[in-house]
Each structure stands twice: as C-alpha cells, then as structure tokens.
Design a protein around this motif. Structure first.
Motif, short mmCIF file in Angstrom:
data_model
loop_
_atom_site.label_atom_id
_atom_site.label_comp_id
_atom_site.label_asym_id
_atom_site.label_seq_id
_atom_site.Cartn_x
_atom_site.Cartn_y
_atom_site.Cartn_z
N PHE A 122 -1.40 10.57 9.42
CA PHE A 122 -1.99 11.87 9.71
C PHE A 122 -1.10 12.96 9.12
CE2 PHE A 122 -3.56 8.92 12.75
CZ PHE A 122 -4.82 9.35 13.10
N TRP A 123 -1.72 13.79 8.29
CA TRP A 123 -0.95 14.87 7.69
C TRP A 123 -1.86 16.01 7.26
CZ3 TRP A 123 3.54 16.99 7.47
CH2 TRP A 123 3.86 17.89 6.46
N ASN A 124 -1.56 17.21 7.77
CA ASN A 124 -2.23 18.42 7.33
C ASN A 124 -3.76 18.33 7.48
OD1 ASN A 124 -2.18 21.05 6.39
ND2 ASN A 124 -2.33 20.44 4.24
N GLY A 125 -4.20 17.81 8.64
CA GLY A 125 -5.62 17.75 8.92
C GLY A 125 -6.38 16.67 8.20
N ARG A 126 -5.68 15.70 7.63
CA ARG A 126 -6.34 14.63 6.91
C ARG A 126 -5.78 13.27 7.34
NH1 ARG A 126 -5.99 13.82 0.41
NH2 ARG A 126 -3.84 13.34 1.01
N VAL A 127 -6.64 12.26 7.36
CA VAL A 127 -6.23 10.91 7.69
C VAL A 127 -6.37 10.04 6.45
CG1 VAL A 127 -6.67 8.88 9.13
CG2 VAL A 127 -7.00 11.17 10.08
N ARG A 128 -5.30 9.35 6.11
CA ARG A 128 -5.33 8.37 5.04
C ARG A 128 -5.02 7.03 5.67
NH1 ARG A 128 -4.78 7.49 -0.49
NH2 ARG A 128 -3.33 5.85 -1.09
N ALA A 129 -5.80 6.00 5.36
CA ALA A 129 -5.62 4.71 6.02
C ALA A 129 -5.90 3.56 5.06
CB ALA A 129 -6.55 4.61 7.24
N ALA A 130 -5.38 2.39 5.44
CA ALA A 130 -5.61 1.16 4.67
C ALA A 130 -5.57 -0.01 5.63
CB ALA A 130 -4.54 1.01 3.58
N ILE A 131 -6.15 -1.13 5.22
CA ILE A 131 -6.20 -2.31 6.08
C ILE A 131 -5.69 -3.53 5.32
CG2 ILE A 131 -8.62 -2.78 5.44
CD1 ILE A 131 -8.96 -3.81 8.36
N PHE A 132 -4.85 -4.32 6.00
CA PHE A 132 -4.28 -5.54 5.44
C PHE A 132 -4.93 -6.74 6.09
CE2 PHE A 132 -1.33 -9.08 5.89
CZ PHE A 132 -0.95 -9.31 4.58
N ARG B 92 -11.27 13.91 7.73
CA ARG B 92 -10.67 15.15 8.22
C ARG B 92 -10.51 15.07 9.73
NH1 ARG B 92 -8.09 18.09 4.39
NH2 ARG B 92 -9.30 18.05 2.46
N ALA B 93 -9.33 15.40 10.24
CA ALA B 93 -9.06 15.34 11.67
C ALA B 93 -8.26 16.57 12.07
CB ALA B 93 -8.29 14.08 12.02
N MET C 129 0.85 -1.20 0.00
CA MET C 129 0.00 0.00 0.00
C MET C 129 0.88 1.24 0.00
SD MET C 129 -3.02 1.28 0.03
CE MET C 129 -3.69 2.92 0.24
N GLN C 130 0.65 2.15 -0.92
CA GLN C 130 1.44 3.37 -1.03
C GLN C 130 0.69 4.52 -0.37
OE1 GLN C 130 4.53 3.54 -2.46
NE2 GLN C 130 4.66 5.63 -1.71
N PHE C 131 1.29 5.13 0.66
CA PHE C 131 0.67 6.26 1.32
C PHE C 131 1.11 7.56 0.63
CE2 PHE C 131 0.09 3.04 4.54
CZ PHE C 131 -1.13 3.36 5.09
N ASP C 132 0.39 8.63 0.92
CA ASP C 132 0.61 9.90 0.24
C ASP C 132 2.00 10.48 0.46
OD1 ASP C 132 -1.80 9.89 -0.94
OD2 ASP C 132 -2.77 11.27 0.45
N PHE C 133 2.46 10.44 1.71
CA PHE C 133 3.68 11.14 2.06
C PHE C 133 4.66 10.15 2.70
CE2 PHE C 133 0.03 13.97 2.49
CZ PHE C 133 0.34 14.94 1.54
N GLU C 134 5.71 9.82 2.00
CA GLU C 134 6.66 8.84 2.49
C GLU C 134 7.42 9.34 3.71
OE1 GLU C 134 9.19 7.59 -0.65
OE2 GLU C 134 7.57 6.70 -1.85
N PHE C 135 7.50 10.66 3.90
CA PHE C 135 8.26 11.21 5.02
C PHE C 135 7.40 11.34 6.28
CE2 PHE C 135 6.48 14.66 2.53
CZ PHE C 135 5.88 15.46 3.46
N VAL C 136 6.12 11.00 6.21
CA VAL C 136 5.23 11.07 7.37
C VAL C 136 5.01 9.66 7.91
CG1 VAL C 136 2.96 11.72 8.21
CG2 VAL C 136 4.10 13.14 6.50
N ALA C 137 5.15 9.50 9.24
CA ALA C 137 5.05 8.18 9.85
C ALA C 137 3.66 7.58 9.66
CB ALA C 137 5.38 8.26 11.33
N VAL C 138 3.60 6.27 9.50
CA VAL C 138 2.35 5.52 9.46
C VAL C 138 2.22 4.78 10.78
CG1 VAL C 138 1.03 3.72 8.28
CG2 VAL C 138 2.52 5.24 6.95
N HIS C 139 1.06 4.90 11.42
CA HIS C 139 0.84 4.30 12.73
C HIS C 139 -0.12 3.12 12.59
CE1 HIS C 139 2.84 7.73 14.62
NE2 HIS C 139 2.23 8.44 13.69
N TYR C 140 0.28 1.96 13.11
CA TYR C 140 -0.42 0.72 12.85
C TYR C 140 -1.18 0.23 14.09
CZ TYR C 140 2.52 0.53 8.69
OH TYR C 140 3.15 0.82 7.51
#
Length: 265
Positions: free
Chosen positions: A30-40, A54-55, A1-12
């Motif tokens: 979490f980046w700039n007031g937005r949450v992007r997520a995926a499930i494996f 939006r968060a 899964m490719q997230f938007d920003f590689e330099f921003v940590a992904v929390h599992y």
C-alpha cells in the motif's frame, strides 16, 4: 516479484489448500492511495502480478488473513496516530477464485473488532463484528449495503462469561475504584469464522491471562479455552488453521479436527 517501492512494507496472506497441502502467498503493498499485489503458487514456483487498485488512506496494515475463498487486509484505522475528520475503517478483499478485488467500508465504528467471513448460507462475503460483547453477522442487502442478519449477546446467553466479568468487578471494588461496565471485561476480539464457528478472544484487565472462545452459531454452544499465560504483556492473537498429519487421525477426524495456533507478538 519486484514491488514498486522497496522501502514500503509488503503484507502477506498465506492460503493453504487442505486437499493437497499446496499453498499460495499473496503479497500486497500500500502506497500513496494505490495497492500493488502479486500471488505466488507452490505448484508453479512462480509469482504472478494482480490488478492494481485504488484504496483511500489511511492504512495501518498488518498481515493479511484468509477467510474461505477470500484473503483480506484491514485498514486498522483505530491504530492511526494522526487525526482525520472521519474515522472510516475499510477492508481490502481478494476473491482468490476470480482474482477480483473488493474494497469494503465497514458499516460500524472503526473502533469495533471484526473479521471478513465466507458464509455460503448468507450469500458469501460477510462481516462478523463485536460491539459491547454482542457478536453480529453483517450481510449484503439488495442495494449493496450492509444489514445485521444475526446477533447474540455473549454475556446474556452464556452465564460463565458473566461470572468471569463479575470476578473482575469484585476485585476492583476491593481497591475502591469505580469503573465503567465495559472496563470489567475487555472488548471481545473477533479472530476468524470457519465451518460455522466464530473464533474470539477476550481478556480481563485484572489478569494477564486470556480466553479463547469458540461459538457454534447453529447449536449455540460455546467452548471456553483458558490461556493461562504468566506474561505480563501480550501481543495480538492471529488464528491459523491446519489439518493434522494423516497417520495421527482417522479419515473422519481429519476432515473435522483443526489445530488452532496463536502467535503472540
């Protein structure tokens, strides 16, 4: 899964199915007031994207936690280094059955310890918090707000904890130091709620060791497990539950006995 920003940590968050040992992993960014997520899913071996959300800032993220059918991430506002006009603590909650997000603004101070809980007897999504060694269960009211459903003072209910606090007090008096009452025993850290039990931790400022508390809300019985570590510095504790291997226990024991594992940073 490719997230938007590689330099921003992904929390599992890890979700284990006790029935067949399969698991799912939810990654949230979490980046700039937005949450992007995926499930494996271990069953399919594939990632699937989840809806955007939006968060509001700030978010000082740690790893996600499981609470029954929910996975959640705390904003940890109390850890934010910058000064905001309002200290608001939030939790991002994912219902893993419907894959719907809920953004919760907690109804207590951002400095209080708390966890999200899945309690069917109280309508499902609940909050369990600790304030001055008083454990509180918060539930939704008819208007969607939060009210205290039940609370208990640990120091008043359980003499053993009061004695532990008094030991710290006496040692401090010998050093001729005057301390506030809440400094004799650190605040109780709420870890998790499962099967009618609240898992907590507290520690004395005079010793490096800590105590795991397991409180049964129905029977009002408290189990105290000492963590007699010799380490001077300790990291935060996180609960992880798993069943014992089938050959080691009887079927009845498999259903009831859980292993509590603590990871120290």
């Amino acid at each position: 899964m490719q997230f938007d920003f590689e330099f921003v940590a992904v929390h599992y968050a890890l979700l284990v199915d006790d029935a067949d040992a399969s698991f799912r992993v939810v990654g949230a960014q979490f980046w700039n007031g937005r949450v992007r997520a995926a499930i494996f899913s271990s069953r399919t071996g594939q990632w699937a994207p989840l809806p955007f959300l939006r968060a509001p800032e700030p978010w000082r993220m740690r790893g996600g936690m499981r609470a029954g059918r929910f996975a959640y991430w705390q904003s940890n506002t109390r850890l934010e280094r910058y000064i905001y006009s309002e200290e608001i603590e939030r939790s991002l909650v994912l219902d893993t059955t419907t894959m719907e997000w809920t953004l919760i603004q907690v109804p207590f101070s951002a400095k209080e310890s708390y966890c999200v809980a899945d309690m069917a007897e109280h309508g499902g999504l609940c909050l369990v918090a600790s304030k001055d060694q008083v454990v509180q269960i918060w539930v939704r009211d008819n208007d969607g707000g939060w009210v205290i459903k039940k609370q208990i003072s640990l120091l008043k209910q359980f003499v053993l904890l009061k004695r532990l606090r008094q030991v710290s007090k006496k040692k401090r008096k010998k050093k001729k130091k005057r301390l506030r009452q809440d400094e004799w025993m650190k605040r109780v850290r709420i870890l998790a709620v499962r099967d009618g039990c609240v898992y907590m931790e507290f520690w004395s400022i005079t010793k490096p060791n800590s105590y795991l508390l397991v409180l049964n809300w129905e029977t009002m019985k408290l189990r105290v497990i000492a963590n007699n570590t010799t380490d001077k510095y300790r990291g935060p504790a996180f609960p992880f539950f798993m069943t014992w291997a089938p050959p080691l226990l009887s079927p009845a024991e498999q259903q009831r006995l859980l292993l509590q594992v603590f990871l120290s940073g």
